[in-house]
Design an enzyme around this catalytic site. Structure first.
Site, PDB file in Angstrom:
ATOM      1  CB  SER A 286      -0.937   0.026   1.210  1.00  0.00           C
ATOM      2  OG  SER A 286      -1.966  -0.900   1.019  1.00  0.00           O
TER       3      SER A 286
ATOM      4  CE  LYS B 116      -3.566   0.430  -1.381  1.00  0.00           C
ATOM      5  NZ  LYS B 116      -4.337  -0.129  -0.262  1.00  0.00           N
TER       6      LYS B 116
ATOM      7  CE1 TYR C 254      -4.855  -1.341  -4.565  1.00  0.00           C
ATOM      8  CE2 TYR C 254      -5.258  -3.705  -4.549  1.00  0.00           C
ATOM      9  CZ  TYR C 254      -5.048  -2.524  -3.869  1.00  0.00           C
ATOM     10  OH  TYR C 254      -5.020  -2.513  -2.499  1.00  0.00           O
TER      11      TYR C 254
ATOM     12  CE1 TYR D  68      -5.128   1.679   4.299  1.00  0.00           C
ATOM     13  CE2 TYR D  68      -3.318   0.702   5.522  1.00  0.00           C
ATOM     14  CZ  TYR D  68      -3.881   1.105   4.336  1.00  0.00           C
ATOM     15  OH  TYR D  68      -3.188   0.948   3.179  1.00  0.00           O
TER      16      TYR D  68
ATOM     17  CB  VAL E 110      -0.034  -5.820   4.246  1.00  0.00           C
ATOM     18  CG1 VAL E 110      -1.283  -5.281   4.879  1.00  0.00           C
ATOM     19  CG2 VAL E 110      -0.193  -6.041   2.758  1.00  0.00           C
TER      20      VAL E 110
HETATM   21  O1  DON Z   1      -4.979  -4.874  -1.517  1.00  0.00           O
HETATM   22  C1  DON Z   1      -4.324  -5.385  -0.625  1.00  0.00           C
HETATM   23  O2  DON Z   1      -4.854  -5.969   0.305  1.00  0.00           O
HETATM   24  C2  DON Z   1      -2.826  -5.236  -0.659  1.00  0.00           C
HETATM   25  N1  DON Z   1      -2.323  -5.291  -1.999  1.00  0.00           N
HETATM   26  C3  DON Z   1      -2.389  -3.942  -0.055  1.00  0.00           C
HETATM   27  C4  DON Z   1      -2.895  -3.747   1.354  1.00  0.00           C
HETATM   28  C5  DON Z   1      -1.999  -2.964   2.212  1.00  0.00           C
HETATM   29  O3  DON Z   1      -0.808  -2.877   2.031  1.00  0.00           O
HETATM   30  C6  DON Z   1      -2.628  -2.390   3.407  1.00  0.00           C
HETATM   31  N2  DON Z   1      -1.622  -1.765   4.222  1.00  0.00           N
HETATM   32  N3  DON Z   1      -1.397  -1.785   5.360  1.00  0.00           N
END
Ligand code: DON
Length: 309
Positions: free
Chosen positions: A64, A67, A191, A243, A261
């Site tokens: 993420s 983003k 994405y 978040y 993540v």
């Molecule tokens: O869409 C997802 O779940 C992952 N590609 C990215 C989520 C993420 O990194 C949330 N961050 N803490």
């Protein structure tokens, strides 16, 4: 040794020894392979000097954190019209939550929760083939980090593609409200792949420099975005970058930051430094456990919190 050099070295050593390491993400199976003992920290100053310690040159899945950069690209493409498709308020819920979307008629709360980032990706994709849009994102990262060797970890992208049921639900739901313009599989394909970009702390800290220096890369003098835009991206990072843990991050660290993540965090000390930290174990909100603690320690020692020393 400068104050920054000793802080970075000592913090990395302290983090290496800590037994509490959080939990490595497993919902994307390929991410479960990360070593929970890894820890890297890199800080870039205005002159482009990098102070680093630990596994700062090991590439990890930025997830993420990407983003921040897709938001920058989409704002460059459509300007403030982006805000018709996605909000700017903290969500107060998990990164992959679906509940708010129904109440808010398919408009995601902000560009950093999964739904919001998928909508932003869709904006970048419009008028292009998925391959072109992805190439655009990857080249932007390589340009910002001044490193053409940055690549996408295809195994991570494929792993998320196989298991991304929730993101498929979010995207299809937004599509039903007309918030997604392109075929859902195309948007999700881009994405998943931009989340799977692999970078080291050093590369990520380099890529974040424009946010620390009023939209400008201080080494090359190139203006990446206008100062106004950099300021606003930082504001969204501060309020939404972690978040449901964004309040805690602001309270403890006091810097705009964006987590992923994969265990990475990009944090911006405006006018002072761009910082990247990586430790794969996550806390309950899905943010790097030791990454947050290391940043708290660093901002305290350097007096870098935007809220005062
Ligand atoms: O869409 C997802 O779940 C992952 N590609 C990215 C989520 C993420 O990194 C949330 N961050 N803490």
């Amino acid at each position: 040794m400068s104050q920054l050099e000793s802080a970075v070295k000592e913090i990395a050593e302290e983090m290496r020894q800590r037994p509490d390491r959080g939990e490595v993400a497993t919902y994307i199976p390929e991410l479960a392979r990360a070593d929970p003992n890894a820890f890297g920290l890199a800080v870039v100053d205005a002159d482009g000097n990098v102070v680093y310690a630990g596994d700062a040159d090991t590439p990890f899945s930025i997830q993420s954190v990407s983003k921040v950069f897709t938001l920058t690209i989409a704002l460059g493409m459509v300007g403030d019209r982006l805000w018709n498709r996605v909000g700017r308020e903290p969500s107060g819920s998990a990164f992959n939550s679906i509940v708010q979307l129904e109440r808010e008629r398919g408009i995601p709360r902000n560009p950093f929760i999964n739904a919001g980032a998928i909508a932003v990706t869709d904006v970048i994709l419009s008028g292009h083939q998925p391959r072109e849009a992805l190439g655009e994102i990857l080249r932007f990262m390589q340009f910002l980090a001044d490193d053409p060797s940055i690549t996408i970890d295809k195994a991570v992208a494929a792993s998320e593609n196989r298991t991304g049921f929730r993101n498929r639900a979010l995207a299809n739901y937004m599509k039903s409200f007309g918030v997604i313009e392109n075929p859902v599989d195309f948007t999700l394909g881009v994405y998943f792949h931009h989340c799977a970009i692999a970078m080291s702390c050093r590369q990520l800290a380099m890529a974040g420099r424009f946010l620390a220096y009023r939209g400008r890369n201080p080494s090359t003098g190139l203006q990446v975005v206008q100062p106004d835009r950099a300021r606003r991206i930082n504001a969204i990072m501060l309020t939404c970058g972690h978040y449901d843990g964004s309040g805690e991050f602001a309270y403890h660290v006091g810097l705009p930051g964006k987590s992923g993540v994969g265990g990475g965090i990009l944090a911006i000390a405006p006018g002072k430094a761009s910082i990247a930290v990586w430790s794969p174990g996550l806390d309950a909100a899905g943010n790097s456990h030791l990454g947050r603690i290391a940043l708290e320690e660093l901002t305290k020692r350097m007096g870098w919190s935007i809220f005062g020393a």
